[in-house]
Write a protein that holds these residues in place. Structure first.
Motif, PDB file in Angstrom:
ATOM      1  N   ARG A  95       0.821  -1.209   0.000  1.00 16.90           N
ATOM      2  CA  ARG A  95       0.000   0.000   0.000  1.00 16.90           C
ATOM      3  C   ARG A  95       0.857   1.262   0.000  1.00 16.90           C
ATOM      4  O   ARG A  95       0.475   2.287  -0.581  1.00 16.90           O
ATOM      5  CB  ARG A  95      -0.937   0.005   1.213  1.00 16.90           C
ATOM      6  N   VAL A 112      -8.267 -13.774  -3.032  1.00 13.79           N
ATOM      7  CA  VAL A 112      -8.403 -12.658  -3.974  1.00 13.79           C
ATOM      8  C   VAL A 112      -8.115 -13.134  -5.393  1.00 13.79           C
ATOM      9  O   VAL A 112      -8.866 -12.843  -6.337  1.00 13.79           O
ATOM     10  CB  VAL A 112      -7.456 -11.496  -3.588  1.00 13.79           C
ATOM     11  N   GLN A 155     -10.135  -7.085 -14.546  1.00 12.25           N
ATOM     12  CA  GLN A 155      -9.396  -6.481 -13.435  1.00 12.25           C
ATOM     13  C   GLN A 155      -7.887  -6.529 -13.643  1.00 12.25           C
ATOM     14  O   GLN A 155      -7.125  -6.070 -12.798  1.00 12.25           O
ATOM     15  CB  GLN A 155      -9.751  -7.202 -12.131  1.00 12.25           C
ATOM     16  N   PHE A 163      -4.591  -4.303  -5.846  1.00 10.68           N
ATOM     17  CA  PHE A 163      -5.626  -4.690  -4.887  1.00 10.68           C
ATOM     18  C   PHE A 163      -5.014  -5.076  -3.545  1.00 10.68           C
ATOM     19  O   PHE A 163      -3.877  -5.527  -3.467  1.00 10.68           O
ATOM     20  CB  PHE A 163      -6.421  -5.886  -5.424  1.00 10.68           C
ATOM     21  N   ASP A 164      -5.822  -4.922  -2.482  1.00  8.21           N
ATOM     22  CA  ASP A 164      -5.357  -5.354  -1.168  1.00  8.21           C
ATOM     23  C   ASP A 164      -5.832  -6.775  -0.897  1.00  8.21           C
ATOM     24  O   ASP A 164      -6.453  -7.438  -1.741  1.00  8.21           O
ATOM     25  CB  ASP A 164      -5.777  -4.376  -0.066  1.00  8.21           C
ATOM     26  N   ALA A 213      -8.153  -7.962   0.716  1.00  3.32           N
ATOM     27  CA  ALA A 213      -9.592  -8.211   0.707  1.00  3.32           C
ATOM     28  C   ALA A 213     -10.196  -7.994  -0.679  1.00  3.32           C
ATOM     29  O   ALA A 213     -11.416  -8.012  -0.830  1.00  3.32           O
ATOM     30  CB  ALA A 213     -10.295  -7.309   1.731  1.00  3.32           C
ATOM     31  N   ARG A 266      -9.946  -5.209  -2.385  1.00  7.01           N
ATOM     32  CA  ARG A 266     -10.317  -3.805  -2.597  1.00  7.01           C
ATOM     33  C   ARG A 266      -9.251  -3.107  -3.426  1.00  7.01           C
ATOM     34  O   ARG A 266      -8.056  -3.273  -3.175  1.00  7.01           O
ATOM     35  CB  ARG A 266     -10.488  -3.100  -1.254  1.00  7.01           C
ATOM     36  N   GLU A 267      -9.688  -2.303  -4.382  1.00  7.29           N
ATOM     37  CA  GLU A 267      -8.748  -1.605  -5.227  1.00  7.29           C
ATOM     38  C   GLU A 267      -8.049  -0.485  -4.455  1.00  7.29           C
ATOM     39  O   GLU A 267      -8.679   0.249  -3.675  1.00  7.29           O
ATOM     40  CB  GLU A 267      -9.468  -1.029  -6.456  1.00  7.29           C
TER      41      GLU A 267
END
Length: 220
Positions: free
Chosen positions: A121, A198, A206, A211-212, A214, A216-217
């Protein structure tokens, strides 16, 4: 997932990915520098080791990487050095890109396949509100751009393939222990399970995303 290739299989996350993928019924090939002499920053090494494999692989996961090239991450501009920046770019950005380059013949032309690289992140430019960790942040941002661009090209030859960067969260490994601080951490086993969840849910539209754990973008 029937046949998986994990690069960096001697590390905490890499070992856990091998175990989790096998538990899900996959046949797994694990490669590392310590066990197989694979140096992801050396193209001759990547070409030699990957060239000896027999595919196809429907999952190639690059779990190698480095947090710092020196004693500690840079907390100030004055601590940035050319050598440390170069080293981190070679491991975190160049390495996965070389793996993708030489893994292309191992990916099926038809049918679903996933190429995933561990990002972070903190490599998000849009999510950077505190600065610091300049080399790590920049090298992961470079990785994100390389995989995003590669995914566009990949879609022309492997239309069912997905190429993504994934953030695993803060994982309990010897590398992260000095820096975890107050961040919530997860075990490598938990991180591996979440990442494979994931991956199993990704679709070709996609491809090129970030993405993380979970699904999520994450903003670029």
């Amino acid at each position: 997932m029937a046949h998986a290739l994990v690069i960096g299989s001697s590390g905490g996350i890499g070992r856990a990915l091998v175990s989790e993928a096998e538990a899900r019924g996959a046949r797994v090939t694990g490669l590392s520098r310590s066990a197989d002499g694979l140096d992801v920053t050396d193209e001759a090494s990547v070409a030699r080791v990957l060239g000896a494999l027999e595919g196809p692989f429907d999952l190639v996961f690059v779990a190698s990487g480095a947090l710092t090239a020196g004693p500690d991450p840079e907390k100030a501009i004055k601590e940035v050095t050319p050598d440390a920046l170069t080293d981190l770019f070679r491991v975190n950005a160049l390495g996965p890109m070389l793996v993708l380059k030489h893994a292309l013949p191992l990916l099926p032309r038809r049918g679903r396949a996933v190429f995933a690289a561990l990002s972070a992140r903190v490599g998000s430019i849009g999510d950077n509100g505190i600065g610091g960790w300049h080399g790590y942040r920049a090298s992961k941002a470079a990785l994100n751009q390389l995989i995003h661009g590669a995914a566009i090209e990949l879609s022309r030859t492997h239309r069912d393939a997905v190429a993504v960067c994934l953030h695993p969260g803060t994982v309990e490994t010897p590398l992260t222990a000095p820096y975890a601080g107050r961040h919530a951490t997860v075990t490598p086993d938990k991180a591996a399970a979440r990442l494979l969840d994931v991956i199993e849910g990704l679709t070709p539209d996609q491809s090129g995303g970030f993405f993380d754990y979970a699904g999520r973008e994450i903003p670029w």
